[in-house]
Design an enzyme around this catalytic site. Structure first.
Site, PDB file in Angstrom:
ATOM      1  N   ARG A  54       0.862  -1.195   0.000  1.00 37.76           N
ATOM      2  CA  ARG A  54       0.000   0.000   0.000  1.00 37.76           C
ATOM      3  C   ARG A  54       0.896   1.241   0.000  1.00 37.76           C
ATOM      4  NH1 ARG A  54      -3.671  -0.118   5.053  1.00 37.76           N
ATOM      5  NH2 ARG A  54      -4.789  -1.724   3.905  1.00 37.76           N
TER       6      ARG A  54
ATOM      7  N   CYS B 140      -7.723 -10.915   1.605  1.00 43.84           N
ATOM      8  CA  CYS B 140      -7.766 -10.423   2.986  1.00 43.84           C
ATOM      9  C   CYS B 140      -7.884 -11.570   3.990  1.00 43.84           C
ATOM     10  CB  CYS B 140      -8.943  -9.461   3.180  1.00 43.84           C
ATOM     11  SG  CYS B 140      -8.998  -8.869   4.874  1.00 43.84           S
TER      12      CYS B 140
ATOM     13  N   LYS C  57      -5.271   7.357  12.089  1.00 46.94           N
ATOM     14  CA  LYS C  57      -5.743   7.870  10.800  1.00 46.94           C
ATOM     15  C   LYS C  57      -6.166   9.337  10.882  1.00 46.94           C
ATOM     16  CE  LYS C  57      -6.999   3.360   9.191  1.00 46.94           C
ATOM     17  NZ  LYS C  57      -8.033   2.470   8.669  1.00 46.94           N
TER      18      LYS C  57
ATOM     19  N   LYS D 215      -2.789   1.502  14.787  1.00 47.70           N
ATOM     20  CA  LYS D 215      -2.872   2.388  13.624  1.00 47.70           C
ATOM     21  C   LYS D 215      -3.506   3.729  13.997  1.00 47.70           C
ATOM     22  CE  LYS D 215      -5.470  -0.449  11.146  1.00 47.70           C
ATOM     23  NZ  LYS D 215      -6.516  -1.089  10.322  1.00 47.70           N
TER      24      LYS D 215
ATOM     25  N   CYS E 226     -15.279  -3.370   0.367  1.00 44.92           N
ATOM     26  CA  CYS E 226     -13.864  -3.586   0.678  1.00 44.92           C
ATOM     27  C   CYS E 226     -13.316  -4.731  -0.161  1.00 44.92           C
ATOM     28  CB  CYS E 226     -13.709  -3.889   2.164  1.00 44.92           C
ATOM     29  SG  CYS E 226     -14.257  -5.555   2.585  1.00 44.92           S
TER      30      CYS E 226
ATOM     31  N   CYS F 274     -13.558  -1.617   6.736  1.00 43.78           N
ATOM     32  CA  CYS F 274     -12.667  -0.936   5.794  1.00 43.78           C
ATOM     33  C   CYS F 274     -13.399  -0.084   4.756  1.00 43.78           C
ATOM     34  CB  CYS F 274     -11.753  -1.942   5.103  1.00 43.78           C
ATOM     35  SG  CYS F 274     -10.676  -2.794   6.263  1.00 43.78           S
TER      36      CYS F 274
ATOM     37  N   CYS G 213     -16.022  -8.212   6.850  1.00 44.04           N
ATOM     38  CA  CYS G 213     -15.906  -8.457   8.297  1.00 44.04           C
ATOM     39  C   CYS G 213     -16.163  -7.143   9.027  1.00 44.04           C
ATOM     40  CB  CYS G 213     -14.525  -9.030   8.639  1.00 44.04           C
ATOM     41  SG  CYS G 213     -13.238  -7.782   8.813  1.00 44.04           S
TER      42      CYS G 213
ATOM     43  N   ARG H 115      -1.429   6.902   9.147  1.00 42.32           N
ATOM     44  CA  ARG H 115      -1.561   6.331   7.797  1.00 42.32           C
ATOM     45  C   ARG H 115      -1.750   7.435   6.755  1.00 42.32           C
ATOM     46  NH1 ARG H 115      -3.351   0.931   8.101  1.00 42.32           N
ATOM     47  NH2 ARG H 115      -2.421  -0.034   9.929  1.00 42.32           N
TER      48      ARG H 115
HETATM   49 FE1  SRM Z   1      -8.649  -1.829   6.482  1.00 49.20          FE
HETATM   50  C1  SRM Z   1      -7.174  -4.367   8.157  1.00 49.20           C
HETATM   51  C2  SRM Z   1      -7.997  -3.286   3.562  1.00 49.20           C
HETATM   52  C3  SRM Z   1      -9.442   1.044   4.935  1.00 49.20           C
HETATM   53  C4  SRM Z   1     -10.224  -0.762   9.332  1.00 49.20           C
HETATM   54  N1  SRM Z   1      -7.683  -3.524   5.960  1.00 49.20           N
HETATM   55  C5  SRM Z   1      -7.102  -4.412   6.799  1.00 49.20           C
HETATM   56  C6  SRM Z   1      -6.309  -5.472   6.021  1.00 49.20           C
HETATM   57  C7  SRM Z   1      -4.880  -5.021   5.948  1.00 49.20           C
HETATM   58  C8  SRM Z   1      -6.409  -6.911   6.549  1.00 49.20           C
HETATM   59  C9  SRM Z   1      -5.376  -7.362   7.551  1.00 49.20           C
HETATM   60  O1  SRM Z   1      -5.453  -6.961   8.708  1.00 49.20           O
HETATM   61  O2  SRM Z   1      -4.494  -8.121   7.169  1.00 49.20           O
HETATM   62  C10 SRM Z   1      -7.044  -5.375   4.653  1.00 49.20           C
HETATM   63  C11 SRM Z   1      -6.218  -5.788   3.425  1.00 49.20           C
HETATM   64  C12 SRM Z   1      -7.121  -6.431   2.398  1.00 49.20           C
HETATM   65  C13 SRM Z   1      -6.466  -6.631   1.093  1.00 49.20           C
HETATM   66  O3  SRM Z   1      -6.293  -7.800   0.694  1.00 49.20           O
HETATM   67  O4  SRM Z   1      -6.138  -5.664   0.420  1.00 49.20           O
HETATM   68  C14 SRM Z   1      -7.582  -3.974   4.696  1.00 49.20           C
HETATM   69  N2  SRM Z   1      -8.586  -1.210   4.605  1.00 49.20           N
HETATM   70  C15 SRM Z   1      -8.390  -1.983   3.516  1.00 49.20           C
HETATM   71  C16 SRM Z   1      -8.689  -1.239   2.229  1.00 49.20           C
HETATM   72  C17 SRM Z   1      -7.797  -1.640   1.061  1.00 49.20           C
HETATM   73  C18 SRM Z   1     -10.171  -1.425   1.886  1.00 49.20           C
HETATM   74  C19 SRM Z   1     -10.602  -1.005   0.512  1.00 49.20           C
HETATM   75  O5  SRM Z   1     -11.303  -1.816  -0.093  1.00 49.20           O
HETATM   76  O6  SRM Z   1     -10.302   0.103   0.061  1.00 49.20           O
HETATM   77  C20 SRM Z   1      -8.503   0.211   2.736  1.00 49.20           C
HETATM   78  C21 SRM Z   1      -7.087   0.684   2.618  1.00 49.20           C
HETATM   79  C22 SRM Z   1      -6.938   2.061   3.164  1.00 49.20           C
HETATM   80  C23 SRM Z   1      -5.605   2.686   2.940  1.00 49.20           C
HETATM   81  O7  SRM Z   1      -5.294   2.945   1.778  1.00 49.20           O
HETATM   82  O8  SRM Z   1      -4.906   2.967   3.918  1.00 49.20           O
HETATM   83  C24 SRM Z   1      -8.866   0.038   4.197  1.00 49.20           C
HETATM   84  N3  SRM Z   1      -9.576  -0.124   7.054  1.00 49.20           N
HETATM   85  C25 SRM Z   1      -9.901   0.905   6.219  1.00 49.20           C
HETATM   86  C26 SRM Z   1     -10.833   1.780   6.863  1.00 49.20           C
HETATM   87  C27 SRM Z   1     -11.478   3.020   6.223  1.00 49.20           C
HETATM   88  C28 SRM Z   1     -10.709   4.250   6.524  1.00 49.20           C
HETATM   89  O9  SRM Z   1      -9.607   4.196   7.074  1.00 49.20           O
HETATM   90  O10 SRM Z   1     -11.205   5.321   6.176  1.00 49.20           O
HETATM   91  C29 SRM Z   1     -11.075   1.255   8.118  1.00 49.20           C
HETATM   92  C30 SRM Z   1     -12.079   1.790   9.145  1.00 49.20           C
HETATM   93  C31 SRM Z   1     -11.610   3.012   9.836  1.00 49.20           C
HETATM   94  C32 SRM Z   1     -10.815   2.658  11.055  1.00 49.20           C
HETATM   95  O11 SRM Z   1      -9.631   2.377  10.915  1.00 49.20           O
HETATM   96  O12 SRM Z   1     -11.391   2.619  12.153  1.00 49.20           O
HETATM   97  C33 SRM Z   1     -10.276   0.060   8.233  1.00 49.20           C
HETATM   98  N4  SRM Z   1      -8.647  -2.433   8.429  1.00 49.20           N
HETATM   99  C34 SRM Z   1      -9.413  -1.891   9.421  1.00 49.20           C
HETATM  100  C35 SRM Z   1      -9.238  -2.680  10.617  1.00 49.20           C
HETATM  101  C36 SRM Z   1      -9.931  -2.437  11.976  1.00 49.20           C
HETATM  102  C37 SRM Z   1      -9.203  -1.482  12.819  1.00 49.20           C
HETATM  103  C38 SRM Z   1      -9.772  -1.382  14.207  1.00 49.20           C
HETATM  104  O13 SRM Z   1      -9.683  -0.328  14.813  1.00 49.20           O
HETATM  105  O14 SRM Z   1     -10.299  -2.351  14.722  1.00 49.20           O
HETATM  106  C39 SRM Z   1      -8.351  -3.720  10.276  1.00 49.20           C
HETATM  107  C40 SRM Z   1      -7.837  -4.843  11.196  1.00 49.20           C
HETATM  108  C41 SRM Z   1      -6.788  -4.402  12.124  1.00 49.20           C
HETATM  109  O15 SRM Z   1      -6.264  -3.283  12.081  1.00 49.20           O
HETATM  110  O16 SRM Z   1      -6.443  -5.222  12.975  1.00 49.20           O
HETATM  111  C42 SRM Z   1      -8.018  -3.543   8.891  1.00 49.20           C
HETATM  112 FE1  SF4 Z   2     -10.677  -7.408   5.037  1.00 48.47          FE
HETATM  113 FE2  SF4 Z   2     -12.554  -6.958   6.814  1.00 48.47          FE
HETATM  114 FE3  SF4 Z   2     -11.169  -4.925   5.808  1.00 48.47          FE
HETATM  115 FE4  SF4 Z   2     -12.903  -6.164   4.296  1.00 48.47          FE
HETATM  116  S1  SF4 Z   2     -13.405  -5.036   6.167  1.00 48.47           S
HETATM  117  S2  SF4 Z   2     -10.789  -5.645   3.710  1.00 48.47           S
HETATM  118  S3  SF4 Z   2     -12.763  -8.249   5.007  1.00 48.47           S
HETATM  119  S4  SF4 Z   2     -10.357  -6.521   7.063  1.00 48.47           S
END
Ligand code: SRM
Ligand code: SF4
Length: 559
Positions: A73, A429, A206, A204, A423, A472, A468, A142
């Protein structure tokens, strides 16, 4: 160190500023994976170890190790890149990734399917184009979101400048990235992380910058938010927000999504000091024992919002003024041609689920490559995974439009689809419990048909699906949120306001797709018959008591 501290804290603390044994892990040709501790550290360098979940069982049966590859990323504050950079991004995806580019909900791009041996060449190539992946992931700040509003260009340029400065100020200072990936010279001693310290943040972090009336960055869902306050296109300052976040865990009532609190108004030049103070408080006060409870939202709940505000003031030496009045009108993108300056246009393209690839009848990747070869303005990725071809002179409009149209980039779409996001989920993922990106287009077609059957062809409801509850695609601020619960099943969340100012609420649990459509059928019947003039679907579900209005459900989100 305290025995109860999470093991990631030990990994970070003993990593010598994020170096760990990454070099050795990369050199180990016997496996496609990294040493487990290095797999944690790699996130700070912008990449995740993954394995193809479609192949997992098959490979297990053949006694093969999982099919490991990496997701990288990039860091791209505000989602802005030049056409030249896009050409590099594209070429790298074809040669060293899986042949697609994934635009993300945080305005950057990801590569999937990178083999271990290709990681270093890939990082070097994007670096030559001045793109890095430092802090793309990991327990640091981030990618900084910034409204890519191409209409108010002057204001956008200024606010974007602040987003970049905040991004730079919150970057980790370790030289590990340059040393490991770019063969930078190893300079002994004198290294420190003045802001983050040796163990970085507990989790993390943001940051987003919004320009009202657009809330396309979903500013209230970020740990730290800046809302630009302007008069006559002049930036006066920012309302500062803190403590937003989406991630929850099914069944664990101590986790919940949360909207950020307003701290107050500041002048533009105070933004960096305030950002650093918020990060420093989270560094010192965040929970380092339970990663589930380590985000800033939980720190603020624990400290109390007023104490937190006072502590930010003390550390930054900035006194917050009363927040200025703001009004947001929507959380989506606008599409098609939008006029910019005197001789300037912007073409906003809908990219379904952010996946840029060549598919039969829709060679999007080729189309964008051709546009990049002609275009002289810039490219802007939006927080809804779309792409803006920005700064097109009048004389070139026709040429760019013809290229976009002939490559499937200008297909007519329904308003509801244009407002939807999903997502990544399966197959890459590791956290996915259900499909999202792969099943969403077809599922949206069924929703479109359902809406049309109820005479709701122009429905512009915000629908978001995730595999899940990590959230995201920010499903908890959608009017209709579909949150993966198990294979093929989702929780149906209702009640967002279409502006990102209200959280939705669980309406029905664990539904199969057919059951969701049945539920929506009934809901659309009521909406078509009982809605008020101009009333959005989310507002309707709240007004009619289908779900309660939720601002912050810290107390009973799962109830
Ligand atoms: Fe996310 C984890 C994809 C935006 C909350 N996110 C992941 C992971 C890395 C899975 C992992 O833990 O191994 C996913 C990778 C999937 C893949 O195969 O690509 C993933 N997140 C994404 C993306 C690519 C979704 C998308 O379809 O666009 C977004 C990439 C953003 C970026 O460029 O930096 C993405 N993730 C978000 C957002 C939205 C936002 O930030 O505006 C959130 C919710 C906001 C937040 O953070 O509260 C988000 N991602 C999470 C979480 C839950 C965090 C938490 O507080 O519990 C995880 C899991 C974790 O961190 O343990 C996670
Ligand atoms: Fe993966 Fe869950 Fe984020 Fe979707 S919402 S990309 S399933 S971690």
């Amino acid at each position: 160190m305290d025995a109860k501290v999470h093991e990631n804290e030990i990994i970070k603390g003993s990593s010598n500023y994020l170096r760990g044994t990454l070099r050795q892990s990369m050199d180990d040709e016997l496996t496609g994976a990294l040493d487990p501790a290095d797999a944690q550290l790699s996130k700070f360098h912008g990449f995740y170890e993954q394995d193809d979940r479609d192949l997992r069982q098959q490979r297990q049966e053949r006694l093969l190790e999982p099919y490991y590859s990496f997701m990288l990323r990039a860091r791209l504050p505000g989602g802005v890149c030049t056409p030249r950079q896009w050409q590099v991004i594209d070429s790298v995806a074809q040669r060293l990734g899986n042949g697609s580019i994934r635009l993300t909900t945080r305005q950057t791009f990801q590569y999937h399917g990178i083999l271990k041996r290709n990681l270093k060449p890939l990082i070097r190539e994007i670096n030559r184009a001045m793109i890095d992946s430092i802090g793309g992931c990991g327990d640091v700040n981030r990618n900084v979101l910034c409204n890519p509003n191409p209409v108010q260009s002057k204001l956008h340029t200024e606010v974007y400048g602040w987003a970049r400065s905040i991004s730079e100020a919150l970057l980790p200072k370790t030289r590990a990235y340059h040393e490991i990936w770019l063969d930078g010279e190893r300079i002994e001693g004198g290294e420190s992380e003045p802001l983050y310290g040796e163990t970085y943040l507990p989790r993390k972090f943001k940051t987003a910058v919004a320009i009202p009336p657009d809330n396309d960055v979903d500013v209230y869902t970020n740990d730290l938010g800046f809302v630009a306050i302007a008069e006559m296109d002049q930036l006066l300052g920012f309302n500062v927000l803190a403590g937003g976040g989406m991630g929850t865990t099914h069944g664990d009532t101590s986790t919940y999504p949360r909207l950020a609190d307003e701290l107050g108004f500041i002048a533009p030049h105070q933004a960096i000091a305030v950002a650093e103070a918020v990060v420093a408080i989270q560094r010192d006060q965040g929970n380092r024992c339970s990663r589930r409870h380590a985000r800033l939202k939980y720190t603020i709940e624990r400290m109390g919002a007023d104490n937190f505000r006072r502590e930010v003031e003390r550390r930054s030496n900035v006194s917050f003024e009363t927040p200025r009045q703001v009004s947001f009108k929507g959380q989506g993108d606008r599409y098609g041609w939008v006029r910019g300056g005197d001789d300037e246009w912007h073409l906003n393209l809908y990219i379904e689920n952010g996946r840029v690839a060549d598919r039969p009848g829709a060679p999007l990747m080729t189309g964008l490559r051709k546009i990049a070869a002609q275009h002289r303005g810039d490219f802007r990725i939006t927080p809804s995974q779309n792409l803006i071809i920005a700064g097109v002179p009048e004389a070139q409009k026709e040429e760019i439009e013809a290229l976009a149209a002939s490559h499937g980039l200008l297909r007519r779409q329904s308003s509801i689809r244009l407002n939807s996001i999903a997502c990544v989920a399966l197959p890459t993922c590791p956290q996915a419990m259900a499909e999202a990106e792969r099943c969403f287009p077809e599922f949206m077609t069924k929703i479109e048909q359902l809406a049309a059957a109820h005479g709701l062809d122009h429905l512009n409801t915000v629908v978001r699906m995730t595999g899940c509850p990590n959230g995201c695609a920010r499903p908890f601020v959608a009017e209709v949120g579909l949150v993966g619960k198990g294979p093929g099943s989702y929780n149906l969340m209702l009640g967002g306001d279409g502006r990102g100012l209200r959280l939705n609420r669980l309406y029905r649990e664990n539904l199969k797709q057919a059951e969701i459509l049945d539920e929506l059928d009934g809901l659309f019947t009521r909406y078509a018959a009982q809605r008020l003039e101009r009333e959005g679907f989310g507002d309707f579900t709240v007004r009619t008591g289908l779900v309660p209005a939720v601002l912050n459900p810290a107390e009973d989100f799962h109830g």
